[in-house]
Design an enzyme around this catalytic site. Structure first.
Site, PDB file in Angstrom:
ATOM      1  CE  LYS A  65      -4.005  -2.080   2.264  1.00 47.44           C
ATOM      2  NZ  LYS A  65      -4.981  -1.975   3.350  1.00 47.44           N
ATOM      3  CG  ASP A 101      -9.006  -0.291   4.172  1.00 50.09           C
ATOM      4  OD1 ASP A 101      -9.759  -1.059   3.550  1.00 50.09           O
ATOM      5  OD2 ASP A 101      -7.783  -0.471   4.278  1.00 50.09           O
TER       6      ASP A 101
HETATM    7  N1  LIG Z   1     -12.362  -5.635   8.101  1.00 51.77           N
HETATM    8  C1  LIG Z   1     -11.462  -5.179   7.254  1.00 51.77           C
HETATM    9  O1  LIG Z   1     -11.776  -4.832   6.111  1.00 51.77           O
HETATM   10  C2  LIG Z   1     -10.042  -5.048   7.709  1.00 51.77           C
HETATM   11  C3  LIG Z   1      -9.169  -4.194   7.004  1.00 51.77           C
HETATM   12  C4  LIG Z   1      -7.838  -4.085   7.448  1.00 51.77           C
HETATM   13  C5  LIG Z   1      -7.415  -4.820   8.542  1.00 51.77           C
HETATM   14  N2  LIG Z   1      -8.295  -5.635   9.197  1.00 51.77           N
HETATM   15  C6  LIG Z   1      -7.850  -6.393  10.379  1.00 51.77           C
HETATM   16  O2  LIG Z   1      -7.331  -5.467  11.315  1.00 51.77           O
HETATM   17  C7  LIG Z   1      -6.279  -6.023  12.052  1.00 51.77           C
HETATM   18  C8  LIG Z   1      -5.125  -5.054  12.160  1.00 51.77           C
HETATM   19  O3  LIG Z   1      -4.641  -4.722  10.871  1.00 51.77           O
HETATM   20  P1  LIG Z   1      -3.514  -3.587  10.666  1.00 51.77           P
HETATM   21  O4  LIG Z   1      -3.201  -3.595   9.224  1.00 51.77           O
HETATM   22  O5  LIG Z   1      -3.920  -2.317  11.307  1.00 51.77           O
HETATM   23  O6  LIG Z   1      -2.286  -4.248  11.463  1.00 51.77           O
HETATM   24  P2  LIG Z   1      -0.941  -3.547  11.959  1.00 51.77           P
HETATM   25  O7  LIG Z   1      -0.643  -2.329  11.158  1.00 51.77           O
HETATM   26  O8  LIG Z   1       0.069  -4.638  12.003  1.00 51.77           O
HETATM   27  O9  LIG Z   1      -1.257  -3.092  13.479  1.00 51.77           O
HETATM   28  C9  LIG Z   1      -1.489  -4.053  14.470  1.00 51.77           C
HETATM   29  C10 LIG Z   1      -1.942  -3.392  15.760  1.00 51.77           C
HETATM   30  O10 LIG Z   1      -2.227  -4.436  16.691  1.00 51.77           O
HETATM   31  C11 LIG Z   1      -1.514  -4.189  17.898  1.00 51.77           C
HETATM   32  N3  LIG Z   1      -1.147  -5.468  18.505  1.00 51.77           N
HETATM   33  C12 LIG Z   1      -0.623  -6.568  17.902  1.00 51.77           C
HETATM   34  N4  LIG Z   1      -0.424  -7.542  18.816  1.00 51.77           N
HETATM   35  C13 LIG Z   1      -0.817  -7.048  20.026  1.00 51.77           C
HETATM   36  C14 LIG Z   1      -0.844  -7.563  21.341  1.00 51.77           C
HETATM   37  N5  LIG Z   1      -0.410  -8.822  21.608  1.00 51.77           N
HETATM   38  N6  LIG Z   1      -1.318  -6.781  22.349  1.00 51.77           N
HETATM   39  C15 LIG Z   1      -1.775  -5.525  22.086  1.00 51.77           C
HETATM   40  N7  LIG Z   1      -1.750  -4.968  20.840  1.00 51.77           N
HETATM   41  C16 LIG Z   1      -1.274  -5.725  19.827  1.00 51.77           C
HETATM   42  C17 LIG Z   1      -0.280  -3.430  17.456  1.00 51.77           C
HETATM   43  O11 LIG Z   1       0.251  -2.742  18.579  1.00 51.77           O
HETATM   44  P3  LIG Z   1       1.779  -2.185  18.585  1.00 51.77           P
HETATM   45  O12 LIG Z   1       1.753  -0.889  17.841  1.00 51.77           O
HETATM   46  O13 LIG Z   1       2.074  -2.036  20.019  1.00 51.77           O
HETATM   47  O14 LIG Z   1       2.604  -3.249  17.897  1.00 51.77           O
HETATM   48  C18 LIG Z   1      -0.880  -2.485  16.404  1.00 51.77           C
HETATM   49  O15 LIG Z   1      -1.510  -1.394  17.012  1.00 51.77           O
HETATM   50  C19 LIG Z   1      -5.951  -7.342  11.362  1.00 51.77           C
HETATM   51  O16 LIG Z   1      -6.472  -8.376  12.153  1.00 51.77           O
HETATM   52  C20 LIG Z   1      -6.698  -7.304  10.061  1.00 51.77           C
HETATM   53  O17 LIG Z   1      -7.194  -8.570   9.681  1.00 51.77           O
HETATM   54  C21 LIG Z   1      -9.593  -5.764   8.797  1.00 51.77           C
END
Ligand SMILES: NC(=O)c1ccc[n+]([C@@H]2O[C@H](COP(=O)([O-])OP(=O)(O)OC[C@H]3O[C@@H](n4cnc5c(N)ncnc54)[C@H](OP(=O)(O)O)[C@@H]3O)[C@@H](O)[C@H]2O)c1
Length: 276
Positions: A65, A101
């Site tokens: 992206k 999104d």
């Molecule tokens: N419905 C949809 O259309 C859609 C679209 C996009 C994403 N999603 C879902 O959204 C989720 C996140 O996506 P993203 O792209 O934003 O991921 P990302 O950029 O990798 O961010 C992950 C987030 O989760 C936190 N995290 C991970 N492990 C953790 C833990 N053990 N304890 C507390 N916080 C934790 C991270 O905190 P830190 O900053 O501290 O590492 C960060 O804030 C995914 O599950 C994805 O499937 C859904």
């Protein structure tokens, strides 16, 4: 025949072809939408050749992206704020990029709760990753009064707050209970609860019972966090609707017809998620 695609690496898991394929079929449009695996070093060339290869545009998913953003000739305000695009379309030979999104999240929320207003509301968003970044501008455009980012890594939440501008605050995870007081909407954008990850386990006690609880994770369709919230009496919304609604604008830009997220489409993708 118009064609579009989704690029990512890996790309096998993408459900976008199912969504766009459903719309092409049911709207009787002669077109195609395919998955194309593109390795990171090939993103720029693939996008520059998009038009020459006959594509009206494409979706861009992880991890491309930001790289795609850098290749665009034109981006809109949302994409500029995010530094990332998930939707590319060709106009007059130029590559245009946007990110859908955030509008997908909002459309999903409002399709489930049409009477809900975020005007002056307090919203708590768990997580400070790419999806939190995509959703916050849509909360701001819906008039949210205060958006509080609560994240495990406070520095990441603070960086995001700085990029998002007024009305957004950053808090450490241990202040969550205080922040839930008075919130109208709580959104999980962390990867906790996703298939293969630990559950998100927090005390919702301080959150007003009138609040809506949302989880953007959609594998599983209902996370343990969302189920517990529902059983505690909160109104809830899962992540599938966001996935479906974010696809609407891309389809319209490439194929010229604004499609609808129907219960039948929802069922189709639910069945596919349940197979996973
Ligand atoms: N419905 C949809 O259309 C859609 C679209 C996009 C994403 N999603 C879902 O959204 C989720 C996140 O996506 P993203 O792209 O934003 O991921 P990302 O950029 O990798 O961010 C992950 C987030 O989760 C936190 N995290 C991970 N492990 C953790 C833990 N053990 N304890 C507390 N916080 C934790 C991270 O905190 P830190 O900053 O501290 O590492 C960060 O804030 C995914 O599950 C994805 O499937 C859904």
């Amino acid at each position: 025949m118009k064609k579009a695609c989704v690029i990512g690496w890996p790309i096998a898991h993408s459900r976008s072809p199912l969504i766009h394929g459903y719309w092409l079929r049911t709207l009787g449009i002669e077109g195609s939408y395919e998955k194309v695996p593109v390795e990171p070093q090939d993103v720029e060339n693939f996008l520059r050749d998009l038009k020459a290869n006959g594509y009206a545009g494409c979706n861009v998913t992880i991890p491309h992206k930001e790289a795609a953003y850098a290749v665009m000739d034109r981006v809109d305000d949302i994409a500029r704020k995010l530094g990332a695009v998930n939707t590319v379309y060709v106009r007059g030979g130029k590559l245009h990029g946007t990110s859908t999104d955030g509008e997908g999240f909002l459309a999903s929320l409002l399709s489930k709760f049409p009477a809900m207003s975020l005007r002056d509301a307090k919203v708590v968003i768990l997580g400070a990753g790419g999806s939190a970044r995509s959703i916050i501008p849509s909360l701001q455009s819906a008039g949210a009064g205060q958006t509080v980012i609560v994240n495990r890594s406070l520095d990441r939440a603070e960086k995001l707050r700085g990029d998002m501008g007024p009305g957004v605050e950053a808090r450490a995870w241990n202040s969550l209970a205080d922040e839930l007081r008075g919130a109208a909407l709580l959104i999980n954008t962390t990867s906790l609860g996703m298939h293969g990850q630990p559950d998100l386990d927090i005390d919702l006690g301080p959150l007003p019972k009138t609040a809506v609880v949302s989880d953007i994770v959609y594998v599983p369709l209902e996370t343990a966090f969302l189920r517990d919230a529902r059983q505690a009496g909160y109104r809830t919304v899962g992540g599938l609707g966001m996935l479906l609604h974010q696809a609407v604008r891309g389809f319209e830009l490439w194929f010229g017809v604004r499609p609808t997220v129907t219960p039948e489409l929802e069922q189709l993708i639910m069945q596919d998620v349940m197979k996973a």
